[in-house]
Design an enzyme around this catalytic site. Structure first.
Site, PDB file in Angstrom:
ATOM      1  N   ARG A   1       9.904  -8.276  -9.922  1.00 26.07           N
ATOM      2  CA  ARG A   1      10.323  -8.015  -8.533  1.00 26.07           C
ATOM      3  C   ARG A   1       9.953  -9.202  -7.641  1.00 26.07           C
ATOM      4  O   ARG A   1      10.729  -9.599  -6.774  1.00 26.07           O
ATOM      5  CB  ARG A   1       9.674  -6.717  -8.033  1.00 26.07           C
ATOM      6  CG  ARG A   1      10.188  -6.294  -6.679  1.00 26.07           C
ATOM      7  CD  ARG A   1       9.735  -4.899  -6.301  1.00 26.07           C
ATOM      8  NE  ARG A   1       8.291  -4.822  -6.109  1.00 26.07           N
ATOM      9  CZ  ARG A   1       7.621  -3.696  -5.869  1.00 26.07           C
ATOM     10  NH1 ARG A   1       8.288  -2.538  -5.812  1.00 26.07           N
ATOM     11  NH2 ARG A   1       6.328  -3.691  -5.692  1.00 26.07           N
TER      12      ARG A   1
ATOM     13  N   LYS B   1      10.704  -7.844  -1.098  1.00 24.48           N
ATOM     14  CA  LYS B   1       9.385  -7.437  -0.600  1.00 24.48           C
ATOM     15  C   LYS B   1       8.794  -8.629   0.148  1.00 24.48           C
ATOM     16  O   LYS B   1       7.997  -9.400  -0.389  1.00 24.48           O
ATOM     17  CB  LYS B   1       8.506  -6.984  -1.772  1.00 24.48           C
ATOM     18  CG  LYS B   1       7.360  -6.112  -1.349  1.00 24.48           C
ATOM     19  CD  LYS B   1       6.792  -5.363  -2.527  1.00 24.48           C
ATOM     20  CE  LYS B   1       5.424  -4.803  -2.258  1.00 24.48           C
ATOM     21  NZ  LYS B   1       5.307  -3.907  -1.125  1.00 24.48           N
TER      22      LYS B   1
ATOM     23  N   GLU C   1      13.578   5.320   2.818  1.00 24.13           N
ATOM     24  CA  GLU C   1      12.258   5.448   2.177  1.00 24.13           C
ATOM     25  C   GLU C   1      11.241   5.637   3.272  1.00 24.13           C
ATOM     26  O   GLU C   1      11.592   5.948   4.409  1.00 24.13           O
ATOM     27  CB  GLU C   1      11.958   4.212   1.338  1.00 24.13           C
ATOM     28  CG  GLU C   1      11.955   2.922   2.144  1.00 24.13           C
ATOM     29  CD  GLU C   1      11.501   1.719   1.347  1.00 24.13           C
ATOM     30  OE1 GLU C   1      10.915   1.893   0.270  1.00 24.13           O
ATOM     31  OE2 GLU C   1      11.713   0.595   1.828  1.00 24.13           O
TER      32      GLU C   1
END
Ligand code: PMP
Length: 284
Positions: free
Chosen positions: A50, A149, A182
């Site tokens: 990620r 992220k 989320e």
């Protein structure tokens, strides 16, 4: 505690970066939060994948290969003698000048901090927590894609402030279409009619490592699970709800915007998954 910065270890009070680092000046950088259970680093490879995808999306060159990064993270844990805890892995664009031009930054910086973890009190897992829906929306994919992220968490921070003002620890964030994305630092799941549902990354969810593990565990336990578009209505009328994240693992949610979810207690499927997750994390 010894903190890794670009290949050198520093004591906490001496672990410093330049005020010209674009990670500080512009939030130009990325990070991962990773757990250590019983001396083992949980799903390190998935976190690194990620991280490198976030870097790729931002055209940020990480000065280590993924294998070198894996070695560095394992070494930082070993150097600190950690068997339980949390790793914060940060890659910033590096030192540049005061303009935003990332091309002026010669080399990205890598920071690895292996620290304690602040766990939620056990009582919250037993009772579940209330959450609110924030007025701050998750970014659409044509802006800062929520799958990245990045070090820019200001939307999430504003949503977190809203949650705290309402006496909650987490807030649900919707996307621009009004669909559930989320929470500020956790993914969200519901159980409706025996099925486990969670929004997709294209609807604004970070592809959480815990989320992926939970989807796989559901499969192993014969619980039908899939990604699904969810509106606030779906949350309010769900039988069960929980959030997932590296720190929280699986936390039951028992109220949303003042609506009691299901029985008002952690649901049966939530508890099954929570037990299965914890057993797997400590045994991996
Ligand atoms: N969503 C956001 C916005 C996050 O920052 C995080 C990580 N703290 C998560 C979801 C959960 O992801 P993971 O399970 O990989 O920790």
């Amino acid at each position: 505690m010894k903190i890794y910065i670009d290949g050198t270890y520093y004591e906490r009070e001496n672990a410093k970066i330049s005020v010209y680092d674009h990670g500080l000046l512009y939030g130009d950088g990325i990070f991962e939060g990773i757990r250590i259970y019983g001396g083992k680093i949980f799903r390190l490879r998935e976190h690194l994948q990620r991280l490198y995808s976030s870097a790729q999306a931002l055209a940020l060159t990480i000065p280590l290969t993924m294998d070198q990064m894996e070695t560095a993270v394992r070494e930082a844990v070993r150097v600190n003698g950690r068997t339980e805890g949390y790793i914060r892995l940060v890659v910033t664009r590096g030192v540049g000048n005061l303009g935003i031009n990332p091309m002026q930054c010669v080399r990205a910086s890598v920071i690895i901090i292996a620290d304690d973890i602040q766990l939620y009190p056990e009582e919250m897992y037993a009772k579940g927590i209330p959450v609110i829906t924030s007025s701050v929306r998750r970014m659409p994919c044509d802006s800062l894609d929520p799958r990245i992220k990045s070090l820019n968490y200001l939307n999430n921070i504003m949503a977190k402030l809203e949650a705290l003002r309402a006496g909650c620890l987490e807030a649900v964030m919707l996307n621009r279409d009004g669909l559930v994305a989320e929470c500020t630092a956790d993914n969200i799941f519901i159980v409706t009619g025996g099925r486990l549902l969670t929004p997709s990354p294209l609807q604004g969810a970070l592809a959480g490592i815990t989320r992926n593990v939970v989807l796989a565990l559901a499969g192993e336990h014969g619980i039908p699970a899939c990604e699904s578009a969810l509106a606030p209505y779906d949350l309010y009328t769900a039988n069960e709800c929980f959030i997932t994240g590296t720190g929280a693992e699986i936390m039951p949610v028992t109220a949303i915007d003042g609506r009691t979810i299901g029985t008002g207690r952690p649901g049966e499927i939530t508890l099954r998954l929570r037990n299965a997750f914890h057993a797997m994390a400590v045994s991996e």
